[in-house]
Design a protein around this motif. Sequence first.
Motif, PDB file in Angstrom:
ATOM      1  N   ALA A 246       0.847  -1.197   0.000  1.00 25.10           N
ATOM      2  CA  ALA A 246       0.000   0.000   0.000  1.00 25.10           C
ATOM      3  C   ALA A 246       0.880   1.244   0.000  1.00 25.10           C
ATOM      4  CB  ALA A 246      -0.912   0.002   1.216  1.00 25.10           C
ATOM      5  N   THR A 247       0.404   2.306  -0.617  1.00 27.45           N
ATOM      6  CA  THR A 247       1.177   3.547  -0.689  1.00 27.45           C
ATOM      7  C   THR A 247       0.868   4.499   0.456  1.00 27.45           C
ATOM      8  OG1 THR A 247      -0.504   4.516  -2.146  1.00 27.45           O
ATOM      9  CG2 THR A 247       1.350   3.390  -3.198  1.00 27.45           C
ATOM     10  N   ASN A 248      -0.230   4.275   1.183  1.00 30.04           N
ATOM     11  CA  ASN A 248      -0.560   5.112   2.324  1.00 30.04           C
ATOM     12  C   ASN A 248      -1.406   4.302   3.308  1.00 30.04           C
ATOM     13  OD1 ASN A 248      -3.444   5.400   1.502  1.00 30.04           O
ATOM     14  ND2 ASN A 248      -2.570   6.625  -0.155  1.00 30.04           N
ATOM     15  N   ARG A 249      -1.629   4.874   4.476  1.00 26.67           N
ATOM     16  CA  ARG A 249      -2.334   4.161   5.541  1.00 26.67           C
ATOM     17  C   ARG A 249      -3.789   3.893   5.181  1.00 26.67           C
ATOM     18  NH1 ARG A 249      -1.097   6.890  10.504  1.00 26.67           N
ATOM     19  NH2 ARG A 249      -3.010   6.122  11.465  1.00 26.67           N
ATOM     20  N   THR A 250      -4.423   4.810   4.462  1.00 29.47           N
ATOM     21  CA  THR A 250      -5.817   4.605   4.064  1.00 29.47           C
ATOM     22  C   THR A 250      -5.935   3.426   3.123  1.00 29.47           C
ATOM     23  OG1 THR A 250      -6.286   6.972   4.299  1.00 29.47           O
ATOM     24  CG2 THR A 250      -7.823   5.667   2.985  1.00 29.47           C
ATOM     25  N   GLN A 251      -5.011   3.340   2.167  1.00 29.15           N
ATOM     26  CA  GLN A 251      -5.012   2.220   1.242  1.00 29.15           C
ATOM     27  C   GLN A 251      -4.750   0.909   1.976  1.00 29.15           C
ATOM     28  OE1 GLN A 251      -1.807   1.732  -1.818  1.00 29.15           O
ATOM     29  NE2 GLN A 251      -3.456   2.211  -3.246  1.00 29.15           N
ATOM     30  N   ALA A 252      -3.868   0.937   2.969  1.00 29.81           N
ATOM     31  CA  ALA A 252      -3.588  -0.266   3.756  1.00 29.81           C
ATOM     32  C   ALA A 252      -4.840  -0.737   4.485  1.00 29.81           C
ATOM     33  CB  ALA A 252      -2.468   0.021   4.751  1.00 29.81           C
TER      34      ALA A 252
END
Length: 265
Positions: A246-252
């Motif tokens: 993932a590229t950011n925490r939201t995507q994770a």
Amino acid sequence: MMISRAMGEERSGDGKVAAIPTIAEVHKPEPNHRPVLALLDPRPLTRESFSQLFRAATRDYVVLPLSGPEDLLDLRSDMAEDVKLVVLNIASRSISDKPVRDDIRVLRHNFRDCPIIILGDRTNGSQVTQAARQGINGYIPTTLTATVVKEALRLVRAGGIFLPAGALVDALTQLSTAPGELHANEDQGDHDNPAEGNAPSFTPRQQQVLAHLCRGDPNKVIAYELNMQESTVKVHIRQIMKKLKATNRTQAALYAMKLVGSSKA
């Protein structure tokens, strides 16, 4: 122009007569268009108790207690249009029970754009898995405090998804230790979405951090809840993002929710 006060009329120069608005009409209040939170609970006592809780937690909503989806469907069309949030109390039942699944299906079909929250007694990971699979916007266990319930409602109303951290950890643990599952590592090929590939393995601490990520908690809250340094939280988040690609925490968080939702019951 001439005004006939005795007759309550207003006469213009062309002879047309119009009624003078009464004081009640002039000061008539605007219709109440506050959004409606529909609480569905077949038991009168718990329905009234939770209604009071939700009224205190969401003062900008009108709380409408009903016995079930059938009563919600019987509402006038203009009132039904104001329903912007539905809370379904399933008590000790499981989301996988057929009557519960039927109720969710009816609500999903008739209130497509309306967030649906499940209120229930069970807190195990399988409940979270079932909730994610059926597209539920939130699962609130009855073991939570009123303060947490208020925050859960706020999160769902803002477009987020609320799932209890403990149950998420349980679900992620089951996912990471499922027999026959391959774990993602750096030797495997890249996936645009890990949820479509094999499930990555998380340490117990990473599972806890990821559960809070799925709830949208900031680093400070995660550090406080898990009794760790904020810098340590950041390290765990970087490792989680790497495993999920993932590229950011939201995507994770989104990838993790897809993994939980697509896992086997």
